[in-house]
Design a protein around this motif. Structure first.
Motif, PDB file in Angstrom:
ATOM      1  N   ASP A  89      23.702  36.058   7.939  1.00 59.98           N
ATOM      2  CA  ASP A  89      22.449  35.977   8.684  1.00 59.98           C
ATOM      3  C   ASP A  89      21.345  35.418   7.789  1.00 59.98           C
ATOM      4  O   ASP A  89      21.169  35.851   6.646  1.00 59.98           O
ATOM      5  CB  ASP A  89      22.044  37.369   9.190  1.00 59.98           C
ATOM      6  CG  ASP A  89      23.050  37.916  10.190  1.00 59.98           C
ATOM      7  OD1 ASP A  89      23.721  37.088  10.846  1.00 59.98           O
ATOM      8  OD2 ASP A  89      23.167  39.157  10.295  1.00 59.98           O
ATOM      9  N   ARG A  90      20.608  34.467   8.315  1.00 60.32           N
ATOM     10  CA  ARG A  90      19.497  33.874   7.571  1.00 60.32           C
ATOM     11  C   ARG A  90      18.211  34.617   7.904  1.00 60.32           C
ATOM     12  O   ARG A  90      17.887  34.817   9.071  1.00 60.32           O
ATOM     13  CB  ARG A  90      19.357  32.390   7.931  1.00 60.32           C
ATOM     14  CG  ARG A  90      20.622  31.572   7.654  1.00 60.32           C
ATOM     15  CD  ARG A  90      20.955  31.542   6.181  1.00 60.32           C
ATOM     16  NE  ARG A  90      22.165  30.757   5.924  1.00 60.32           N
ATOM     17  CZ  ARG A  90      22.729  30.654   4.740  1.00 60.32           C
ATOM     18  NH1 ARG A  90      22.208  31.290   3.715  1.00 60.32           N
ATOM     19  NH2 ARG A  90      23.828  29.941   4.588  1.00 60.32           N
ATOM     20  N   LYS A  91      17.487  35.015   6.878  1.00 60.78           N
ATOM     21  CA  LYS A  91      16.259  35.780   7.075  1.00 60.78           C
ATOM     22  C   LYS A  91      15.063  34.901   6.757  1.00 60.78           C
ATOM     23  O   LYS A  91      15.005  34.285   5.703  1.00 60.78           O
ATOM     24  CB  LYS A  91      16.247  37.024   6.177  1.00 60.78           C
ATOM     25  CG  LYS A  91      17.384  37.989   6.465  1.00 60.78           C
ATOM     26  CD  LYS A  91      17.324  39.181   5.526  1.00 60.78           C
ATOM     27  CE  LYS A  91      18.469  40.152   5.791  1.00 60.78           C
ATOM     28  NZ  LYS A  91      18.435  41.304   4.856  1.00 60.78           N
ATOM     29  N   SER A  92      14.126  34.833   7.692  1.00 57.78           N
ATOM     30  CA  SER A  92      12.894  34.101   7.451  1.00 57.78           C
ATOM     31  C   SER A  92      11.850  35.051   6.888  1.00 57.78           C
ATOM     32  O   SER A  92      11.981  36.266   6.976  1.00 57.78           O
ATOM     33  CB  SER A  92      12.381  33.466   8.748  1.00 57.78           C
ATOM     34  OG  SER A  92      12.120  34.476   9.709  1.00 57.78           O
ATOM     35  N   ARG A  93      10.796  34.483   6.325  1.00 54.51           N
ATOM     36  CA  ARG A  93       9.731  35.291   5.734  1.00 54.51           C
ATOM     37  C   ARG A  93       8.803  35.797   6.835  1.00 54.51           C
ATOM     38  O   ARG A  93       7.957  35.050   7.337  1.00 54.51           O
ATOM     39  CB  ARG A  93       8.948  34.477   4.715  1.00 54.51           C
ATOM     40  CG  ARG A  93       9.646  34.327   3.376  1.00 54.51           C
ATOM     41  CD  ARG A  93       8.673  33.826   2.339  1.00 54.51           C
ATOM     42  NE  ARG A  93       9.269  33.817   1.007  1.00 54.51           N
ATOM     43  CZ  ARG A  93       8.612  33.487  -0.107  1.00 54.51           C
ATOM     44  NH1 ARG A  93       7.338  33.151  -0.040  1.00 54.51           N
ATOM     45  NH2 ARG A  93       9.215  33.505  -1.268  1.00 54.51           N
ATOM     46  N   VAL A  94       8.981  37.048   7.207  1.00 54.32           N
ATOM     47  CA  VAL A  94       8.160  37.685   8.223  1.00 54.32           C
ATOM     48  C   VAL A  94       7.598  38.972   7.634  1.00 54.32           C
ATOM     49  O   VAL A  94       8.332  39.793   7.082  1.00 54.32           O
ATOM     50  CB  VAL A  94       8.950  37.985   9.508  1.00 54.32           C
ATOM     51  CG1 VAL A  94       8.052  38.622  10.551  1.00 54.32           C
ATOM     52  CG2 VAL A  94       9.588  36.715  10.053  1.00 54.32           C
ATOM     53  N   SER A  95       6.291  39.176   7.747  1.00 56.08           N
ATOM     54  CA  SER A  95       5.657  40.373   7.203  1.00 56.08           C
ATOM     55  C   SER A  95       5.923  41.561   8.103  1.00 56.08           C
ATOM     56  O   SER A  95       6.437  41.424   9.211  1.00 56.08           O
ATOM     57  CB  SER A  95       4.150  40.145   7.047  1.00 56.08           C
ATOM     58  OG  SER A  95       3.548  40.008   8.315  1.00 56.08           O
ATOM     59  N   LYS A 155       3.567  29.455   8.389  1.00 53.65           N
ATOM     60  CA  LYS A 155       3.469  28.224   9.164  1.00 53.65           C
ATOM     61  C   LYS A 155       3.000  27.100   8.248  1.00 53.65           C
ATOM     62  O   LYS A 155       2.271  27.342   7.282  1.00 53.65           O
ATOM     63  CB  LYS A 155       2.467  28.398  10.319  1.00 53.65           C
ATOM     64  CG  LYS A 155       2.899  29.428  11.353  1.00 53.65           C
ATOM     65  CD  LYS A 155       1.862  29.545  12.462  1.00 53.65           C
ATOM     66  CE  LYS A 155       2.301  30.586  13.495  1.00 53.65           C
ATOM     67  NZ  LYS A 155       1.301  30.722  14.592  1.00 53.65           N
ATOM     68  N   PRO A 156       3.421  25.866   8.536  1.00 49.00           N
ATOM     69  CA  PRO A 156       2.971  24.748   7.690  1.00 49.00           C
ATOM     70  C   PRO A 156       1.474  24.524   7.825  1.00 49.00           C
ATOM     71  O   PRO A 156       0.914  24.604   8.922  1.00 49.00           O
ATOM     72  CB  PRO A 156       3.771  23.553   8.226  1.00 49.00           C
ATOM     73  CG  PRO A 156       4.173  23.940   9.609  1.00 49.00           C
ATOM     74  CD  PRO A 156       4.346  25.424   9.595  1.00 49.00           C
ATOM     75  N   GLN A 157       0.827  24.252   6.698  1.00 48.25           N
ATOM     76  CA  GLN A 157      -0.606  24.010   6.666  1.00 48.25           C
ATOM     77  C   GLN A 157      -0.901  22.766   5.858  1.00 48.25           C
ATOM     78  O   GLN A 157      -0.149  22.400   4.945  1.00 48.25           O
ATOM     79  CB  GLN A 157      -1.355  25.189   6.012  1.00 48.25           C
ATOM     80  CG  GLN A 157      -1.353  26.487   6.788  1.00 48.25           C
ATOM     81  CD  GLN A 157      -2.067  27.581   6.016  1.00 48.25           C
ATOM     82  OE1 GLN A 157      -1.493  28.211   5.143  1.00 48.25           O
ATOM     83  NE2 GLN A 157      -3.327  27.815   6.349  1.00 48.25           N
ATOM     84  N   LEU A 178      -2.785  20.834   2.978  1.00 47.93           N
ATOM     85  CA  LEU A 178      -3.151  21.325   1.649  1.00 47.93           C
ATOM     86  C   LEU A 178      -4.621  21.702   1.583  1.00 47.93           C
ATOM     87  O   LEU A 178      -4.991  22.714   0.999  1.00 47.93           O
ATOM     88  CB  LEU A 178      -2.826  20.270   0.593  1.00 47.93           C
ATOM     89  CG  LEU A 178      -3.154  20.626  -0.867  1.00 47.93           C
ATOM     90  CD1 LEU A 178      -2.359  21.852  -1.301  1.00 47.93           C
ATOM     91  CD2 LEU A 178      -2.884  19.455  -1.775  1.00 47.93           C
ATOM     92  N   LYS A 179      -5.480  20.922   2.207  1.00 51.94           N
ATOM     93  CA  LYS A 179      -6.913  21.195   2.152  1.00 51.94           C
ATOM     94  C   LYS A 179      -7.309  22.409   2.982  1.00 51.94           C
ATOM     95  O   LYS A 179      -8.418  22.936   2.830  1.00 51.94           O
ATOM     96  CB  LYS A 179      -7.698  19.965   2.615  1.00 51.94           C
ATOM     97  CG  LYS A 179      -7.439  19.563   4.051  1.00 51.94           C
ATOM     98  CD  LYS A 179      -8.240  18.321   4.414  1.00 51.94           C
ATOM     99  CE  LYS A 179      -7.998  17.899   5.865  1.00 51.94           C
ATOM    100  NZ  LYS A 179      -8.794  16.695   6.203  1.00 51.94           N
ATOM    101  N   GLU A 180      -6.399  22.868   3.864  1.00 47.43           N
ATOM    102  CA  GLU A 180      -6.696  24.032   4.687  1.00 47.43           C
ATOM    103  C   GLU A 180      -6.276  25.345   4.035  1.00 47.43           C
ATOM    104  O   GLU A 180      -6.611  26.415   4.537  1.00 47.43           O
ATOM    105  CB  GLU A 180      -5.996  23.902   6.039  1.00 47.43           C
ATOM    106  CG  GLU A 180      -6.491  22.727   6.878  1.00 47.43           C
ATOM    107  CD  GLU A 180      -5.708  22.576   8.157  1.00 47.43           C
ATOM    108  OE1 GLU A 180      -4.691  23.297   8.304  1.00 47.43           O
ATOM    109  OE2 GLU A 180      -6.083  21.760   9.010  1.00 47.43           O
ATOM    110  N   VAL A 181      -5.529  25.263   2.936  1.00 42.24           N
ATOM    111  CA  VAL A 181      -5.065  26.471   2.261  1.00 42.24           C
ATOM    112  C   VAL A 181      -6.247  27.144   1.570  1.00 42.24           C
ATOM    113  O   VAL A 181      -7.006  26.505   0.836  1.00 42.24           O
ATOM    114  CB  VAL A 181      -3.956  26.147   1.234  1.00 42.24           C
ATOM    115  CG1 VAL A 181      -3.532  27.410   0.491  1.00 42.24           C
ATOM    116  CG2 VAL A 181      -2.765  25.512   1.924  1.00 42.24           C
TER     117      VAL A 181
END
Length: 459
Positions: A43-49, A56-58, A60-63
C-alpha cells in the motif's frame, strides 16, 4: 490480494537478493542475509496530516517563508550541536554504544522541553514505565506535560500521537518498534525502514519534532539500512569511553546547522552536565617537561578546541616498524612520518611509533599535521617543546606548511588559555588582527618549524 514474496536482506547494509548467499556482495560481511517476506504491491501512503490535510503543488513564490523559531533547551552544548536549538517538525537520529547515555540524554532533554511549555511523549520499547520513572527521579525530571508510553506497536503509537497531539516525541529505540502489517522480525531492515518512513511522515505533516534512538553495530555505524541516515534531518553520534566520565555528542549530518559540530558532557550521578571549556579538560593532566607532546588547536564544527597530541618513538625489536594511532588517522600518521624522514632527515624506518590524541577526542582535519610532526620529532630527539607553545598547520609531501581555515578563531582560543606562542603557516599571517599576549610565528617549511619549536639550531 497481493502476492507475498521472499527476499534475503543484509542486516548490515540493506542489500537484497532473491536467493541466500553466505557473503553479502555489497558490504562483504558474512552470514548477514536474513529471509524476509513482503507484498509485491504494498500500500502506498501519501503525506496526510492528522487533520486530513494533504500536500498540494504550489508556485515557488507562493510558498510562505515564515520562520519557525527554534526551541532551546537548558543544555547549551546540545543546542550548539543542533545548530542553535531544536527545529520544530524535524526528525533527529541519535546513535551510540550500549550504556553510553543516549536514553539519559534524551530523558533530560525531554524534561527540559516539557518545562518550556511543549508536551512530550516518551515512547519506550526497552523499559517499562516504572523503570523509566526510576531514572527520571534520579535526574530530577518531572513535568505535567511529560507522558510515558511503553509500546512497540507502531499503529498504536501513531494513534496515541494523534490523540495526545504532543510537540515532541521520543522513540527509544527504533530497533524495538514493530510495524504489525509487515511479516518480518523486529529490528530487521524492512521494519526499520518502514517505521522511519512513517515517523518522517508524522513529523513533516504535523510539525512534530521526533527524536529516534538508534543502536550501533560492532563497527560503530548505526544498525539498519544506510537509507535510515538519509531519511532523517539530523544524525548525532554519542561517543565516549565507558570507563571515563566525559561524553562527546557529534553531528555528522544536519540540514539546519553545521556538520561535525561537537558538544562535550560529563556523566555524573545526577545525569549529564555540559562542559563549558573543553580545552582545559583536555590539557589539565599534561606533564610540564614531557617529550613527545604538542598542543594543536583543532576546529570541531564552529568551536576551536586545544588538544594534546602525544607520541612515543622507540627502536623496534622486530623487522618491521610498528605504527599505532589512537584518536588519529593511521594513514595520516604514516604520511607525516614519511615526510619527516625524507624532508627532515629523521631515521624513523627502524622506530616503532605510538600516537594518540589525549582525552579520548578524535581528530581528523589537515590542521593537525604540524602538531603530529612536532610530537614525533620531540620524542625521537628526546627534546621537549615549550609548554606554552601550540601548533597549527597542514604538512605537504614536499615539506611545506600549507594554510588552514579559521586561523583567527584558533589563535584567539590559544591566547585565551594563556599560550605564549603559536606556530601557524606563513601564508596565514595576513588579513586578520593578532590578539594581544601571544606571539604568532609563521613557518613555511617543516624543517623551519622543527628548528624553532625544538630549539635545535642545526636541525
Amino acid at each position: 490480494m497481493a502476492k507475498a514474496k521472499t527476499q534475503f536482506v543484509c542486516s548490515n547494509c540493506g542489500y537484497s537478493t532473491p536467493r541466500y548467499l553466505g557473503r553479502c556482495p555489497n558490504c562483504g560481511e558474512w552470514n548477514t542475509l536474513t529471509e524476509e517476506h513482503f507484498d509485491t504491491k504494498p500500500d502506498r501512503k501519501s503525506r496526510v496530516s492528522f487533520a486530513g490535510k494533504s500536500a498540494k503543488p504550489q508556485r515557488l513564490k507562493e510558498v510562505s517563508l515564515t520562520k519557525t523559531p527554534r526551541v532551546k533547551t537548558k543544555l547549551k552544548e546540545f543546542n550548539r550541536v543542533l545548530g542553535g536549538g531544536v527545529v520544530p517538525g524535524s526528525l533527529v537520529l541519535i546513535g551510540g554504544d550500549p550504556g553510553i547515555g543516549k536514553s539519559t540524554l534524551l530523558l533530560q532533554v525531554s524534561g527540559q522541553l516539557a518545562e518550556t511549555g511543549g508536551s512530550v511523549l516518551y515512547v519506550t520499547g526497552e523499559e517499562s514505565a516504572s523503570q523509566v520513572k526510576m531514572r527520571a527521579d534520579r535526574l530530577a525530571v518531572s513535568s505535567e506535560d511529560f507522558y510515558l508510553y511503553p509500546e512497540t506497536d507502531m499503529s498504536n503509537i501513531r494513534s496515541t500521537i494523534e490523540s495526545t497531539h504532543p510537540e515532541f516525541v521520543v522513540i527509544d529505540s527504533v530497533q524495538t518498534m514493530q510495524e504489525p502489517d509487515m511479516d518480518s522480525a523486529i529490528g530487521s531492515v524492512s521494519q526499520i525502514r518502514e517505521i522511519t518512513a512513517e515517523l518522517l511522515q508524522i513529523a513533516k505533516t504535523n510539525g512534530i519534532t521526533i527524536f529516534i534512538v538508534g543502536h550501533v553495530t560492532k563497527g560503530g555505524a548505526i544498525a539498519g539500512p544506510k537509507i535510515l541516515e538519509h531519511m532523517v534531518d539530523t544524525v548525532l553520534y554519542f561517543e565516549g569511553d565507558l570507563h571515563h566520565t566525559y561524553r562527546i555528542l557529534r553531528a555528522v549530518k544536519n540540514r539546519f546547522g553545521s556538520t561535525n559540530e561537537l558538544g562535550i558532557f560529563e556523566m555524573r550521578t545526577g545525569g549529564l552536565y555540559e562542559v563549558a571549556n573543553p580545552s582545559e579538560i583536555f590539557l589539565e593532566e599534561r606533564l610540564k617537561d614531557a617529550t613527545g607532546s604538542a598542543i594543536v588547536v583543532s576546529m570541531e564544527g564552529t568551536r576551536p578546541i586545544l588538544v594534546e597530541v602525544q607520541a612515543l618513538v622507540t627502536p623496534t625489536v622486530f623487522g618491521n616498524a610498528k605504527r599505532t594511532a589512537s584518536g588519529l588517522d593511521h594513514n595520516r600518521v604514516s604520511l607525516i612520518m614519511a615526510v619527516l624522514e625524507k624532508r627532515a632527515s629523521l631515521m624513523l624506518q627502524n622506530q616503532d611509533a605510538y600516537l594518540k590524541a589525549a582525552g579520548g577526542v578524535k581528530l581528523d582535519e589537515p590542521a593537525i599535521d604540524l602538531a603530529i610532526a612536532i610530537s614525533v620529532a620531540s620524542s625521537y630527539r628526546d627534546q621537549q617543546t615549550r609548554p606554552s607553545d601550540c601548533f597549527v598547520g597542514e604538512v605537504g609531501l614536499t615539506g611545506e606548511i600549507r594554510r588552514v581555515n579559521r586561523i583567527e578563531s584558533r589563535v584567539g582560543e590559544a591566547a585565551k588559555l594563556g599560550f605564549k606562542r603559536v606556530f601557524i603557516p606563513k601564508n596565514n599571517l595576513q588579513g586578520w588582527d593578532i590578539p594581544t599576549g601571544i606571539e604568532v610565528i609563521g613557518v613555511a617549511t617543516l624543517k623551519e618549524a622543527l628548528q624553532l619549536a625544538l630549539q635545535q639550531p642545526n636541525y
